[in-house]
Design a protein around this motif. Structure first.
Motif, PDB file in Angstrom:
ATOM      1  N   ILE A 288       0.731  -1.266   0.061  1.00  0.00           N
ATOM      2  CA  ILE A 288       0.046   0.141   0.048  1.00  0.00           C
ATOM      3  C   ILE A 288       0.876   1.248  -0.007  1.00  0.00           C
ATOM      4  N   LEU A 289       1.780   1.259   0.713  1.00  0.00           N
ATOM      5  CA  LEU A 289       2.851   2.378   0.948  1.00  0.00           C
ATOM      6  C   LEU A 289       3.677   2.527  -0.573  1.00  0.00           C
ATOM      7  N   LEU A 290       4.047   1.516  -1.100  1.00  0.00           N
ATOM      8  CA  LEU A 290       4.478   1.747  -2.405  1.00  0.00           C
ATOM      9  C   LEU A 290       3.801   2.136  -3.482  1.00  0.00           C
ATOM     10  N   SER A 291       2.351   2.084  -3.439  1.00  0.00           N
ATOM     11  CA  SER A 291       1.366   2.241  -4.434  1.00  0.00           C
ATOM     12  C   SER A 291       1.125   3.787  -4.018  1.00  0.00           C
ATOM     13  N   PHE A 292       1.144   4.277  -2.795  1.00  0.00           N
ATOM     14  CA  PHE A 292       0.769   5.625  -2.481  1.00  0.00           C
ATOM     15  C   PHE A 292       1.928   6.273  -2.994  1.00  0.00           C
ATOM     16  N   ALA A 293       3.090   5.827  -2.669  1.00  0.00           N
ATOM     17  CA  ALA A 293       4.504   6.751  -3.058  1.00  0.00           C
ATOM     18  C   ALA A 293       4.244   7.146  -4.746  1.00  0.00           C
ATOM     19  N   GLN A 294       3.914   6.100  -5.472  1.00  0.00           N
ATOM     20  CA  GLN A 294       3.602   6.330  -7.056  1.00  0.00           C
ATOM     21  C   GLN A 294       2.636   7.560  -7.018  1.00  0.00           C
ATOM     22  N   LEU A 295       1.544   7.807  -6.327  1.00  0.00           N
ATOM     23  CA  LEU A 295       0.474   8.517  -6.536  1.00  0.00           C
ATOM     24  C   LEU A 295       0.809  10.065  -6.186  1.00  0.00           C
ATOM     25  N   THR A 296       1.898  10.201  -5.064  1.00  0.00           N
ATOM     26  CA  THR A 296       2.080  11.236  -4.190  1.00  0.00           C
ATOM     27  C   THR A 296       3.496  11.630  -4.626  1.00  0.00           C
ATOM     28  N   ASN A 297       4.473  11.439  -3.598  1.00  0.00           N
ATOM     29  CA  ASN A 297       5.861  11.721  -3.426  1.00  0.00           C
ATOM     30  C   ASN A 297       6.535  11.004  -2.306  1.00  0.00           C
ATOM     31  N   PHE A 298       7.907  11.042  -2.245  1.00  0.00           N
ATOM     32  CA  PHE A 298       8.646  10.474  -1.405  1.00  0.00           C
ATOM     33  C   PHE A 298       8.361  10.929  -0.030  1.00  0.00           C
ATOM     34  N   ALA A 299       8.302  12.458  -0.210  1.00  0.00           N
ATOM     35  CA  ALA A 299       8.219  13.069   1.373  1.00  0.00           C
ATOM     36  C   ALA A 299       6.841  12.758   1.977  1.00  0.00           C
ATOM     37  N   GLU A 300       5.998  12.658   1.355  1.00  0.00           N
ATOM     38  CA  GLU A 300       4.453  12.332   2.143  1.00  0.00           C
ATOM     39  C   GLU A 300       4.694  10.821   2.487  1.00  0.00           C
ATOM     40  N   THR A 301       5.139   9.880   1.592  1.00  0.00           N
ATOM     41  CA  THR A 301       5.198   8.436   2.070  1.00  0.00           C
ATOM     42  C   THR A 301       5.960   8.337   3.320  1.00  0.00           C
ATOM     43  N   GLN A 302       7.127   8.971   3.299  1.00  0.00           N
ATOM     44  CA  GLN A 302       8.060   8.807   4.502  1.00  0.00           C
ATOM     45  C   GLN A 302       7.362   9.569   5.616  1.00  0.00           C
ATOM     46  N   LYS A 303       6.630  10.557   5.746  1.00  0.00           N
ATOM     47  CA  LYS A 303       5.911  11.139   6.845  1.00  0.00           C
ATOM     48  C   LYS A 303       4.894  10.221   7.299  1.00  0.00           C
ATOM     49  N   LEU A 304       4.228   9.574   6.328  1.00  0.00           N
ATOM     50  CA  LEU A 304       3.157   8.534   6.824  1.00  0.00           C
ATOM     51  C   LEU A 304       3.966   7.380   7.631  1.00  0.00           C
ATOM     52  N   LEU A 305       4.999   6.854   7.114  1.00  0.00           N
ATOM     53  CA  LEU A 305       5.535   5.752   7.905  1.00  0.00           C
ATOM     54  C   LEU A 305       6.136   6.190   9.182  1.00  0.00           C
ATOM     55  N   LEU A 306       6.499   7.414   9.307  1.00  0.00           N
ATOM     56  CA  LEU A 306       7.064   7.966  10.764  1.00  0.00           C
ATOM     57  C   LEU A 306       5.588   8.040  11.576  1.00  0.00           C
ATOM     58  N   GLU A 307       4.701   8.429  11.098  1.00  0.00           N
ATOM     59  CA  GLU A 307       3.331   8.575  11.849  1.00  0.00           C
ATOM     60  C   GLU A 307       2.980   7.144  12.424  1.00  0.00           C
ATOM     61  N   ILE A 308       3.260   6.125  11.517  1.00  0.00           N
ATOM     62  CA  ILE A 308       2.916   4.662  12.211  1.00  0.00           C
ATOM     63  C   ILE A 308       3.810   4.332  13.029  1.00  0.00           C
ATOM     64  N   PHE A 309       4.947   4.699  12.994  1.00  0.00           N
ATOM     65  CA  PHE A 309       6.033   4.428  14.153  1.00  0.00           C
ATOM     66  C   PHE A 309       5.669   5.152  15.412  1.00  0.00           C
ATOM     67  N   GLN A 310       5.270   6.413  15.295  1.00  0.00           N
ATOM     68  CA  GLN A 310       4.914   7.169  16.378  1.00  0.00           C
ATOM     69  C   GLN A 310       3.516   6.547  16.899  1.00  0.00           C
ATOM     70  N   THR A 311       2.613   6.085  16.113  1.00  0.00           N
ATOM     71  CA  THR A 311       1.274   5.536  16.645  1.00  0.00           C
ATOM     72  C   THR A 311       1.526   4.228  17.503  1.00  0.00           C
ATOM     73  N   ILE A 312       2.438   3.392  17.006  1.00  0.00           N
ATOM     74  CA  ILE A 312       2.682   2.230  17.926  1.00  0.00           C
ATOM     75  C   ILE A 312       3.179   2.651  19.223  1.00  0.00           C
ATOM     76  N   SER A 313       4.330   3.488  19.319  1.00  0.00           N
ATOM     77  CA  SER A 313       4.801   3.991  20.539  1.00  0.00           C
ATOM     78  C   SER A 313       3.800   4.693  21.714  1.00  0.00           C
ATOM     79  N   ALA A 314       2.797   5.047  21.055  1.00  0.00           N
ATOM     80  CA  ALA A 314       1.688   5.771  22.013  1.00  0.00           C
ATOM     81  C   ALA A 314       0.777   4.993  22.107  1.00  0.00           C
ATOM     82  N   LEU A 315       0.531   3.448  21.603  1.00  0.00           N
ATOM     83  CA  LEU A 315      -0.581   2.650  21.939  1.00  0.00           C
ATOM     84  C   LEU A 315      -0.313   2.223  23.435  1.00  0.00           C
ATOM     85  N   HIS A 316      -1.385   1.766  24.021  1.00  0.00           N
ATOM     86  CA  HIS A 316      -1.275   1.233  25.596  1.00  0.00           C
ATOM     87  C   HIS A 316      -0.861  -0.314  25.381  1.00  0.00           C
TER      88      HIS A 316
END
Length: 303
Positions: free
Chosen positions: A181-209
Motif C-alpha cells: 500500500i505504501l509503495l502504491s501511495f508513493a507512486q501517486l504522491t511523492n517520497f516526502a509524503e510517504t516517509q511522513k506517513l511511515l513516521l506517523e505509523i512508528f509514532q502511533t505504535i509507541s503511543a499505544l497502550h
C-alpha cells in the motif's frame, strides 16, 4: 486486478533461479539486487509489488536449513530494502553480521532497522520467538525505530505476546500487504509524503497502550494509514481484495509440490514404502496446514 498467470510465472522463475545459484554466498545479495532492479527497469513497479505480495512464503521444495532456504532469506531482505529505496529512502542489507538486524534504513528525518519474515505454509504453530521482536529492539543500535515485515495471513489475529512486546519496545510489526500500500501511495504522491506517513505509523505504535490484543494493535496502525490521505482508501480496498487471491496462489504452489512428494512415496517398492511410511503422515499434516491458511481480515480493523 492481479495477473495470476504472470505472478505464478515470476514466482516459479525465482524459485528455480535461487535453487540453481552456484556462486559464493557472500555474492548472493549483489546478484539478487541486480536481478530485481533489472525486472523493475523492464516492467516497472508492478514487478516489485508482485514480489512483495508473494515473498512471505518459503517454497515447500526448499529443505529446512538448506542453502536454498538461506538464499531465500537474503532474497526477502533485499526485496524490502529495494522497497524502501522505492520510497525514497537509503537502505542497505547487512550480509555479514549475525547479531544485528538484516536491513538498515535512513531518511533525512529518521532511521530504523528492519527484518523480513517468511514462513512455509505448512509450518505449524509459530511462537513469539519466530518474530524476534525483543531481538529487533536490541538491534536498533541507537536508531529510534525497528520494523518487522511479515506475511499478513501468518500473523495472530486475536491475542499474542508479540503485540505487547512491539508496543513496549517500539517495534513496528508490519505486513507485506501494508508495505505494498505504501509503495502504491508513493507512486501517486511523492517520497516526502510517504516517509511522513511511515513516521506517523512508528509514532502511533509507541503511543499505544501495551496490550496483547491484535485488534488494538491493528486498529492503531490501520486507522493511522487511512486517516493520512483520502487517496489511501482506494489503495487499501484493492490490496485487501488481493489477499485471498495471493493466499490461493501460494496454496496451489505448496499443495502441488507436497502432492508430488506423496505420489513419489506411494510409487516406491514395498521396502522403500515401509522406510518412508512415517513421511506420508507428515505430508498429510503439511497439506492440512497449508489448506488451513486463511485471510485473517487484519485490513478490516479500521473502526
Amino acid at each position: 486486478m492481479l495477473n495470476k498467470e504472470r505472478i505464478e510465472k515470476r514466482r516459479q522463475k525465482w524459485i528455480q533461479k535461487i535453487a540453481e545459484r552456484k556462486e559464493k554466498f557472500a555474492d548472493i545479495s549483489n546478484w539478487i539486487r541486480k536481478e530485481i532492479d533489472d525486472e523493475i527497469a523492464q516492467e516497472g513497479s508492478i514487478a516489485l509489488l508482485e514480489h512483495i505480495r508473494m515473498c512471505g512464503n518459503i517454497p515447500e521444495n526448499y529443505q529446512t536449513d538448506s542453502t536454498e532456504e538461506k538464499i531465500y532469506s537474503k532474497y526477502t531482505d533485499n526485496l524490502i530494502a529495494v522497497a524502501y529505496r522505492q520510497l525514497g529512502m537509503q537502505a542497505i542489507v547487512l550480509d555479514d553480521r549475525s547479531d544485528s538486524a538484516d536491513v538498515e534504513v535512513f531518511t533525512s528525518a529518521y532511521s530504523f532497522v528492519a527484518d523480513a519474515k517468511s514462513f512455509r505454509l505448512s509450518r505449524t504453530a509459530k511462537n513469539q520467538k519466530d518474530f524476534k521482536v525483543e531481538a529487533m529492539h536490541s538491534w536498533k543500535r541507537g536508531k529510534p525505530y525497528a520494523m518487522i515485515v511479515c506475511p499478513i495471513y501468518q500473523l495472530p489475529n486475536k491475542s499474542s505476546q508479540i503485540y505487547q512486546q512491539a508496543i513496549i519496545r517500539n517495534v513496528c510489526i508490519f505486513t507485506y500487504s501494508h508495505l505494498a500500500i505504501l509503495l502504491s501511495f508513493a507512486q501517486l504522491t511523492n517520497f516526502a509524503e510517504t516517509q511522513k506517513l511511515l513516521l506517523e505509523i512508528f509514532q502511533t505504535i509507541s503511543a499505544l497502550h501495551p496490550s496483547k490484543s491484535a485488534n488494538d494493535y491493528w486498529l492503531g496502525v490501520n486507522r493511522t494509514i487511512l486517516k493520512f490521505s483520502p487517496l489511501l482508501e482506494k489503495l487499501w480496498q484493492a490490496e485487501k481484495g488481493y489477499i485471498p487471491e495471493i493466499i490461493k496462489i501460494a496454496q496451489n504452489e505448496a499443495l502441488t509440490f507436497v502432492a508430488k512428494e506423496r505420489e513419489k512415496i506411494l510409487q516406491m517398492s514395498h521396502q522403500e514404502a515401509l522406510t518412508e511410511l512415517m513421511k506420508i503422515y507428515q505430508i498429510e499434516r503439511r497439506m492440512q496446514t497449508i489448506k488451513n491458511i486463511f485471510d485473517n481480515q487484519l485490513l478490516n480493523l479500521i473502526q
